[in-house]
Design a protein around this motif. Structure first.
Motif, PDB file in Angstrom:
ATOM      1  N   VAL A 593       0.841  -1.200   0.000  1.00 45.13           N
ATOM      2  CA  VAL A 593       0.000   0.000   0.000  1.00 45.13           C
ATOM      3  C   VAL A 593       0.878   1.254   0.000  1.00 45.13           C
ATOM      4  N   HIS A 594       1.982   1.221   0.781  1.00 42.87           N
ATOM      5  CA  HIS A 594       2.887   2.372   0.821  1.00 42.87           C
ATOM      6  C   HIS A 594       3.545   2.600  -0.524  1.00 42.87           C
ATOM      7  N   ASP A 595       3.977   1.537  -1.200  1.00 43.59           N
ATOM      8  CA  ASP A 595       4.647   1.676  -2.490  1.00 43.59           C
ATOM      9  C   ASP A 595       3.702   2.226  -3.561  1.00 43.59           C
ATOM     10  N   LEU A 596       2.426   1.796  -3.521  1.00 41.10           N
ATOM     11  CA  LEU A 596       1.478   2.289  -4.530  1.00 41.10           C
ATOM     12  C   LEU A 596       1.118   3.742  -4.295  1.00 41.10           C
ATOM     13  N   ASP A 597       1.133   4.175  -3.026  1.00 42.98           N
ATOM     14  CA  ASP A 597       0.998   5.590  -2.663  1.00 42.98           C
ATOM     15  C   ASP A 597      -0.188   6.264  -3.373  1.00 42.98           C
TER      16      ASP A 597
END
Length: 737
Positions: A593-597
């Motif tokens: 989820v953090h990488d997709l931002d």
């Protein structure tokens, strides 16, 4: 008596006995209506008994379907009895004459009892009316004449009413219908009876020597009865033959109906059709006139099997056969067998050459109907084969008439278009198929008289909105310039078009995916080659690290492509590509989820760690694929929800979107290699169709699986399931590849 017929006979007998008793008690006068003292003597009563007996034996038979009515001079003799004898003696003469005649003619007991009861009731009514209306005038007066006329009509009414009850039971008709059909003939008979009886009585009183000459009027009445009987027979026969013509035209159960109606029309004891040289015979007997018997043909018919023309036989027959009429069953140069009518009892009359000329064309019509039935059976069999071919064909088949209206719509085409044959039947093809392209719509019927065969490709829209690419191969028949019919074989090209589209999309996507990591690698290599000596060490390290990272990305992409090309159906195909250990699955999902931002993702994850048995890098890859797909296939305004459930020894990561949904028949196909849910004709999203395939195989290699539920136009939920790890273990297993 439980039998309805027995109850009718008993009722008639009771009626006759009651009326006779009433007449004897009501009219005790010792003399008749007319003064017969000159004829008086002991012989008058016996003489009139003999006269009544002779009159009853002068019989003309009249058929009523399966029953028969006997017309005689009995009524005329009864009129003489009533006029010359006292009331009680008249009843005795009428009853004794009837009983003696029945005994001499050997009538069946039930019929004799019924006749005695009927005539006793009718004679009682006649006696009562004549004595009441005519009185004891002694001479023939107007009152006597009126009494005789009225009494005879009442006699006829009582007789006809009782007879109608029996005939209705035998022929299964309404008694009132029989009364109506026989009323006119009965009226004529009443007039003839009055005339004959009155004249005989008057001549006997005043000119006894002229009594022998009364034979002539009696014969005239008898012949009139015979003419009426013959007319009735002709009407009955005509009705039977008319029904037979309808049966032969309809060709349904023709042999049975032929036998039933022919036996009834010719009043025969037995009607037989012999087929297959005597191996099979079908017959209807007068003993059971509505039942069909089957079995081997009797020997007397087998020896007549080679009869080549209609023949009436009266000699060299079986002892119990009086006459036999035999006609061949020929049609179209083929012999089907023979038909025969058999007469046993004399009371049914005789067969004549006239019957021969009537039966012969009927037999030919039966043979023609049998030939037509065989031809129809063959035609139905062939049609069934063609229908089976059309229904079992994997390609759609349809047929339209000259107006373009659908005449046939095969099962395969119904499944292809989602339009049933009932919905399509009779409708014009142009208004039935939804063809979005106007030019293609004009090509639905491209055939002409000069070009009766043609093939076109069109795109149709099914009722569910899905587009299908079809190839229509037309083969038409024309009469001049007019279209008679057009048979169209339809092939579904949607899969081929989808394959071509997927191939192009796959090449474009792979080219793009390969170009994405290559572009920075090539760019930084060029930068290092031209300006590397002027870069600071930190800048050079950053370039090299980025190049290494992009090279690793490129390596993983190539590995996935190679993996997809190698993987088959075996469960352990991916076993060498994962290294299972204990890792925090909640942390892995948070990392994705953090990488997709993107703010479109909402999460519902436990705050603490959730240890699961997996390969951390592969689990990250699977979760990224599922969440990325949800973002790609959902509208920009809709959010994607990521949640986690823990059940016993399993952990479930659920990714819910609000996209277009997946049809139920494709829920498992989405995990197949290169499969795309979107219609290839209107595909709006990119992708190779490998993501879910690889993700599920990776999940299965880690001991888990991926499932999906979906509702069209609502959204889908993909669920990654992995084994939950033992929380007592403090050190996770190392990552490995």
């Amino acid at each position: 008596m439980s039998d309805p017929m027995h109850r009718i006979i008993a009722g008639v007998c009771l009626l006759g006995a009651a009326l006779a008793t009433g007449v004897v008690l009501w009219f005790p006068e010792p003399h008749g209506v007319l003064d017969a003292h000159e004829l008086g003597g002991w012989w008058l009563l016996p003489g009139l008994v003999v006269l009544t007996c002779v009159a009853e034996m002068t019989v003309v038979r009249l058929r009523h379907g399966e029953a028969e009515e006997e017309l005689s001079l009995y009524e005329a003799a009864v009129v003489v009895d009533v006029l010359l004898l006292p009331a009680s003696h008249a009843l005795i003469a009428a009853a004794l004459g009837l009983v003696i005649a029945s005994a001499l003619r050997r009538r069946p007991l039930l019929k004799s009892v019924f006749n005695l009861g009927t005539y006793t009731a009718a004679v009682s009514v006649l006696v009562g009316v004549v004595h009441v209306v005519g009185g004891n005038a002694g001479t023939l007066s107007a009152r006597v004449l009126a009494g005789v006329l009225l009494g005879t009509l009442m006699f006829t009414a009582v007789n006809l009413g009782c007879l109608a009850q029996v005939l209705a039971r035998v022929n299964r008709e309404s008694p009132w219908q029989i009364v109506r059909s026989e009323a006119r003939l009965s009226g004529y008979m009443a007039v003839g009876t009055v005339a004959t009886g009155l004249i005989t009585a008057e001549i006997g009183l005043h000119a006894p020597l002229l009594l022998p000459f009364m034979a002539m009027p009696a014969l005239a009445v008898t012949y009139a009865y015979r003419a009426a009987a013959q007319e009735a027979d002709e009407r009955a026969r005509s009705a039977c033959l008319l029904r037979l013509s309808h049966v032969l035209a309809e060709r349904e159960d023709v042999v049975r109906q032929f036998l039933l109606l022919v036996r009834e029309a010719f009043n025969a004891d037995l009607a037989v059709v012999m087929l297959d040289g005597g191996a099979l015979a079908l017959s209807v007997d007068s003993a059971a006139p509505r039942e069909l018997s089957t079995g081997p043909a009797p020997h007397y018919l087998v020896r007549l099997g080679d009869v080549d023309r209609p023949t009436l036989l009266s000699q060299t027959l079986e002892p119990d056969i009086r006459q036999m009429l035999v006609v061949p069953l020929d049609a179209g140069g083929r012999r089907f067998g023979i038909a025969a009518l058999v007469m046993r009892e004399r009371r049914r009359g005789r067969l004549t050459t006239r019957d021969l000329t009537v039966l012969a064309p009927l037999a030919n019509a039966l043979a023609a109907a049998m030939a037509g039935a065989e031809h129809l059976d063959r035609l139905i069999a062939e049609t069934s084969k063609l229908q089976a071919i059309a229904e079992q064909s994997t390609e759609g088949i349809l047929m339209v008439d000259g107006d373009g209206a659908v005449q046939m719509w095969s099962r395969a085409f119904a499944e292809l278009t989602e339009i049933t044959s009932e919905e399509a039947s009779g409708r014009r093809l142009a208004g039935l198929l939804d063809v979005p392209d106007a030019e293609e719509r004009d090509c639905l019927l491209p055939v002409t008289a000069d070009r009766p065969q043609a093939a076109v490709e069109i795109t149709i829209r099914r009722p569910d909105g899905e587009l299908r690419r079809l190839r229509l191969a037309h083969s038409a028949v024309f009469a001049g310039d007019s279209l008679v019919r057009d048979v169209v074989v339809v092939r579904d090209l949607t899969r081929e078009h989808r394959t071509e589209r997927l191939k192009s999309d796959f090449i474009a996507t792979v080219s793009h995916e390969l170009r994405t990591p290559l572009t920075p690698i090539v760019g930084y290599l060029d930068l290092l080659r031209t300006r590397g000596d002027r870069m600071t060490p930190q800048k050079r390290n950053d370039c090299l690290n980025l190049m290494a990272d992009r090279a690793a990305h490129l390596s993983r992409l190539v590995e996935d492509l190679l993996m997809a090309s190698r993987v088959g159906d075996a469960e352990d195909d991916l076993a060498l590509h994962v290294s299972v250990g204990v890792h925090d699955l909640a942390g892995i999902v948070r990392q994705v989820v953090h990488d997709l931002d993107t703010p479109r993702i909402t999460v519902d994850l436990p705050d603490n760690s959730v240890p699961a048995r997996c390969d951390a890098e592969r689990a990250l890859q699977v979760a990224a694929n599922l969440i990325g797909n949800a973002l790609k296939y959902s509208p920009e305004t809709e959010e994607v929800r990521v949640s986690m459930r823990i059940e016993d020894d399993r952990v479930h990561v659920e990714v819910a979107d609000h996209g277009r949904g997946i049809p139920s028949d494709q829920l498992q196909k989405v995990f197949e290699k290169f499969h795309r849910v979107e219609d290839p004709m209107t595909m709006s999203t990119s992708g190779t169709g490998l993501g879910l395939f690889i993700a599920r195989r990776l999940a299965q290699s880690m001991g888990g699986d991926i499932g999906v539920t979906s509702t069209l136009n609502v959204g889908s939920v993909f669920t990654l399931t992995l084994q939950r790890a033992d929380v007592s273990r403090s050190n996770p297993e190392p990552l490995g590849r």
